[in-house]
Design a protein around this motif. Structure first.
Motif, PDB file in Angstrom:
ATOM      1  N   ALA A  82     -92.578   0.123 -40.163  1.00 52.37           N
ATOM      2  CA  ALA A  82     -93.348   0.363 -38.940  1.00 52.37           C
ATOM      3  C   ALA A  82     -92.441   0.842 -37.811  1.00 52.37           C
ATOM      4  O   ALA A  82     -92.837   1.679 -36.990  1.00 52.37           O
ATOM      5  N   GLU A  83     -91.226   0.331 -37.771  1.00 57.17           N
ATOM      6  CA  GLU A  83     -90.276   0.710 -36.728  1.00 57.17           C
ATOM      7  C   GLU A  83     -89.592   2.042 -37.023  1.00 57.17           C
ATOM      8  O   GLU A  83     -88.912   2.591 -36.157  1.00 57.17           O
ATOM      9  N   ASN A  84     -89.742   2.528 -38.256  1.00 63.20           N
ATOM     10  CA  ASN A  84     -89.073   3.769 -38.654  1.00 63.20           C
ATOM     11  C   ASN A  84     -90.073   4.802 -39.184  1.00 63.20           C
ATOM     12  O   ASN A  84     -89.735   5.596 -40.072  1.00 63.20           O
ATOM     13  N   ARG A  85     -91.282   4.786 -38.625  1.00 63.83           N
ATOM     14  CA  ARG A  85     -92.303   5.737 -39.068  1.00 63.83           C
ATOM     15  C   ARG A  85     -91.813   7.183 -38.959  1.00 63.83           C
ATOM     16  O   ARG A  85     -92.176   8.043 -39.761  1.00 63.83           O
ATOM     17  N   GLN A  86     -91.008   7.449 -37.925  1.00 65.50           N
ATOM     18  CA  GLN A  86     -90.588   8.822 -37.668  1.00 65.50           C
ATOM     19  C   GLN A  86     -89.718   9.384 -38.781  1.00 65.50           C
ATOM     20  O   GLN A  86     -89.543  10.610 -38.890  1.00 65.50           O
ATOM     21  N   GLU A  87     -89.179   8.543 -39.624  1.00 61.86           N
ATOM     22  CA  GLU A  87     -88.309   9.017 -40.697  1.00 61.86           C
ATOM     23  C   GLU A  87     -89.021   9.058 -42.046  1.00 61.86           C
ATOM     24  O   GLU A  87     -88.400   9.350 -43.070  1.00 61.86           O
ATOM     25  N   LEU A  88     -90.307   8.766 -42.054  1.00 58.51           N
ATOM     26  CA  LEU A  88     -91.045   8.726 -43.318  1.00 58.51           C
ATOM     27  C   LEU A  88     -91.697  10.071 -43.619  1.00 58.51           C
ATOM     28  O   LEU A  88     -92.512  10.567 -42.848  1.00 58.51           O
ATOM     29  N   ASN A  89     -91.337  10.632 -44.758  1.00 57.14           N
ATOM     30  CA  ASN A  89     -92.011  11.825 -45.256  1.00 57.14           C
ATOM     31  C   ASN A  89     -93.157  11.387 -46.170  1.00 57.14           C
ATOM     32  O   ASN A  89     -93.142  11.620 -47.372  1.00 57.14           O
ATOM     33  N   GLY A  90     -94.119  10.732 -45.599  1.00 61.52           N
ATOM     34  CA  GLY A  90     -95.219  10.200 -46.378  1.00 61.52           C
ATOM     35  C   GLY A  90     -95.672   8.864 -45.830  1.00 61.52           C
ATOM     36  O   GLY A  90     -95.405   8.519 -44.671  1.00 61.52           O
ATOM     37  N   ASN A  91     -96.348   8.094 -46.668  1.00 67.11           N
ATOM     38  CA  ASN A  91     -96.952   6.840 -46.237  1.00 67.11           C
ATOM     39  C   ASN A  91     -96.515   5.696 -47.147  1.00 67.11           C
ATOM     40  O   ASN A  91     -96.202   5.901 -48.322  1.00 67.11           O
ATOM     41  N   VAL A  92     -96.539   4.490 -46.582  1.00 67.45           N
ATOM     42  CA  VAL A  92     -96.221   3.280 -47.339  1.00 67.45           C
ATOM     43  C   VAL A  92     -97.475   2.418 -47.407  1.00 67.45           C
ATOM     44  O   VAL A  92     -98.075   2.101 -46.371  1.00 67.45           O
TER      45      VAL A  92
ATOM     46  N   ASP B  96    -101.442  -0.143 -44.445  1.00 63.92           N
ATOM     47  CA  ASP B  96    -100.885   1.204 -44.537  1.00 63.92           C
ATOM     48  C   ASP B  96    -100.016   1.522 -43.334  1.00 63.92           C
ATOM     49  O   ASP B  96    -100.374   1.203 -42.190  1.00 63.92           O
ATOM     50  N   ILE B  97     -98.883   2.146 -43.618  1.00 66.98           N
ATOM     51  CA  ILE B  97     -97.989   2.647 -42.580  1.00 66.98           C
ATOM     52  C   ILE B  97     -97.861   4.147 -42.790  1.00 66.98           C
ATOM     53  O   ILE B  97     -97.323   4.608 -43.802  1.00 66.98           O
ATOM     54  N   ALA B  98     -98.381   4.917 -41.852  1.00 59.12           N
ATOM     55  CA  ALA B  98     -98.372   6.372 -41.959  1.00 59.12           C
ATOM     56  C   ALA B  98     -97.097   6.924 -41.344  1.00 59.12           C
ATOM     57  O   ALA B  98     -96.745   6.602 -40.203  1.00 59.12           O
ATOM     58  N   GLY B  99     -96.395   7.753 -42.115  1.00 58.53           N
ATOM     59  CA  GLY B  99     -95.193   8.388 -41.607  1.00 58.53           C
ATOM     60  C   GLY B  99     -95.515   9.531 -40.658  1.00 58.53           C
ATOM     61  O   GLY B  99     -96.667   9.971 -40.542  1.00 58.53           O
ATOM     62  N   SER B 100     -94.492  10.034 -40.007  1.00 58.96           N
ATOM     63  CA  SER B 100     -94.698  11.100 -39.025  1.00 58.96           C
ATOM     64  C   SER B 100     -94.848  12.461 -39.680  1.00 58.96           C
ATOM     65  O   SER B 100     -95.300  13.407 -39.036  1.00 58.96           O
TER      66      SER B 100
END
Length: 400
Positions: A126-136, A69-73
């Protein structure tokens, strides 16, 4: 163009900087293939990469497969992306420096490419978590090639818990590189397996009247089975019944007392699927009894049909046209191959997509499961761009 769209374009451009690494991963995995339920080293390789990038992960049932899981900001939906990792029991006959080093085992279906693409996207997100409106959610799945398939076990292990949508790709050599394809609704066939054991009475080849010839009975049964689709199934319902193995006998002058047939059934409609199953059972009993023998059917339901959700196919089609142009985005006709991605789509909305990987100019012309199979690695980046765009677009339109 919105600010979000600009960021999407920038992100996709960033992917191109990692393309060479994706190719290297794919070639490493191609050299070190592992069969279904034996993907120990492949799993370890993937886990090392995820750990290096600070991505938490856990194993599926009995240590098979990986869920990460990769959690967005920012809060938002969870988008699952799946790649299969297993290879096939085929001897690699290619002449290239990344040819399989495992005798009798090769990646003859593109799963090495699928795994490499998802690894690349793991690093990217993982390198762009700050741009995620949600999770992968990343699903590295084992055993797609071997019934009952690894998808069911991954779902039991929680791969879809909290997931709002799921996407998957298949690198596809019958489709030219630079093209993508999918279809709304039923896309790939349900794939069932059957074995029929025919028993007769052995005897001398010169005295057939004193024997019950199992091979003759088996031959009559093959003829009857081939008539199911052509004469007993509605012609507007796509279906295939194929007998692919006929084993029996040991000598030129001995009537075999038993033989065995093996085959597959491919359908898209559940009613047709059950109708064919029942008809095979009836024919097995009737034909063998009529000729004085006995028959035993072993029927295994395989993967269900892959059924894409209409809204997610529309997303695929819109994004594909935006990125590649309408002439490179196709609505795929029915594909009689099976895929256990179907199980994910039974649980949550999603879309399964083909990414062209064939290229006659480079010799990538061989079908899947062929000993000379290979892919045009230009397809890796195309697959990655498609999955990133699908993910970010879904997050943008479903952010609370």
């Amino acid at each position: 163009m919105s600010g979000e769209s600009c960021r999407v374009k920038a992100n996709i451009h960033e992917l191109k900087q990692s393309e060479q690494q994706w190719r290297q991963w794919r070639r490493f995995l191609h050299q070190h293939p592992e069969l279904s339920y034996q993907e120990k080293e492949t799993t370890a390789f993937v886990r090392r990469m995820l750990t290096e990038w600070g991505i938490p992960s856990r194993s599926g049932e009995h240590g098979h497969g990986i869920i990460a899981d990769i959690a967005g900001s920012r809060p938002g939906p969870t988008v699952a992306l799946r790649a299969d990792m297993d290879a096939l029991p085929i001897q690699d006959q290619k002449t290239c420096d990344y040819r399989s080093r495992q005798a009798g085992v090769m990646h003859a279906c593109g799963h090495d490419g699928h795994t490499s693409v998802l690894l690349g996207l793991a690093k990217f997100f993982a390198e762009n978590r700050q741009e995620l409106n949600g999770n992968v959610r990343l699903i590295f799945q084992h055993a797609e090639e071997f019934t009952p398939g690894g998808a069911v076990a991954m779902i039991r292990a929680g791969a879809l818990e909290g997931v709002d949508v799921v996407y998957g790709i298949h690198l596809w050599t019958p489709l030219q590189v630079g093209h993508i394809a999918s279809a709304p609704g039923p896309f790939m066939a349900a794939a069932d397996e059957f074995t029929i054991d025919v028993r007769g009475k052995g005897g001398h080849a010169g005295l057939p009247h004193e024997a019950v010839d199992s091979i003759y009975i088996g031959s009559q049964l093959v003829q009857s089975l081939q008539g199911i689709v052509s004469r007993q199934i509605n012609p507007v319902q796509p279906a295939v019944v194929s007998v692919c193995s006929f084993q029996g006998g040991s000598s030129f002058n001995i009537i075999a007392d038993q033989c065995q047939l093996k085959g597959t059934v491919r359908t898209f409609d559940e009613q047709t699927r059950h109708q064919i199953h029942n008809r095979i059972r009836q024919l097995t009993e009737h034909v063998t009894t009529m000729h004085g023998g006995m028959g035993e059917l072993h029927y295994q339901d395989g993967y269900p049909s892959v059924v894409n959700h209409a809204r997610e196919f529309e997303r695929f089609e819109r994004i594909g046209v935006e990125q590649m142009g309408s002439e490179r985005v196709q609505r795929m006709p029915y594909v009689m191959a099976g895929e256990d991605f179907a199980y994910y789509l039974q649980k949550v909305p999603g879309c399964f997509m083909f990414v062209g990987a064939g290229n006659p100019d480079k010799g990538m012309v061989y079908p899947h499961h062929h000993p000379l199979f290979d892919i045009d690695e230009d397809a890796l980046l195309i697959a990655g761009e498609l999955l990133v765009s699908m993910t970010l677009d879904y997050m943008q339109t479903h952010t609370e």
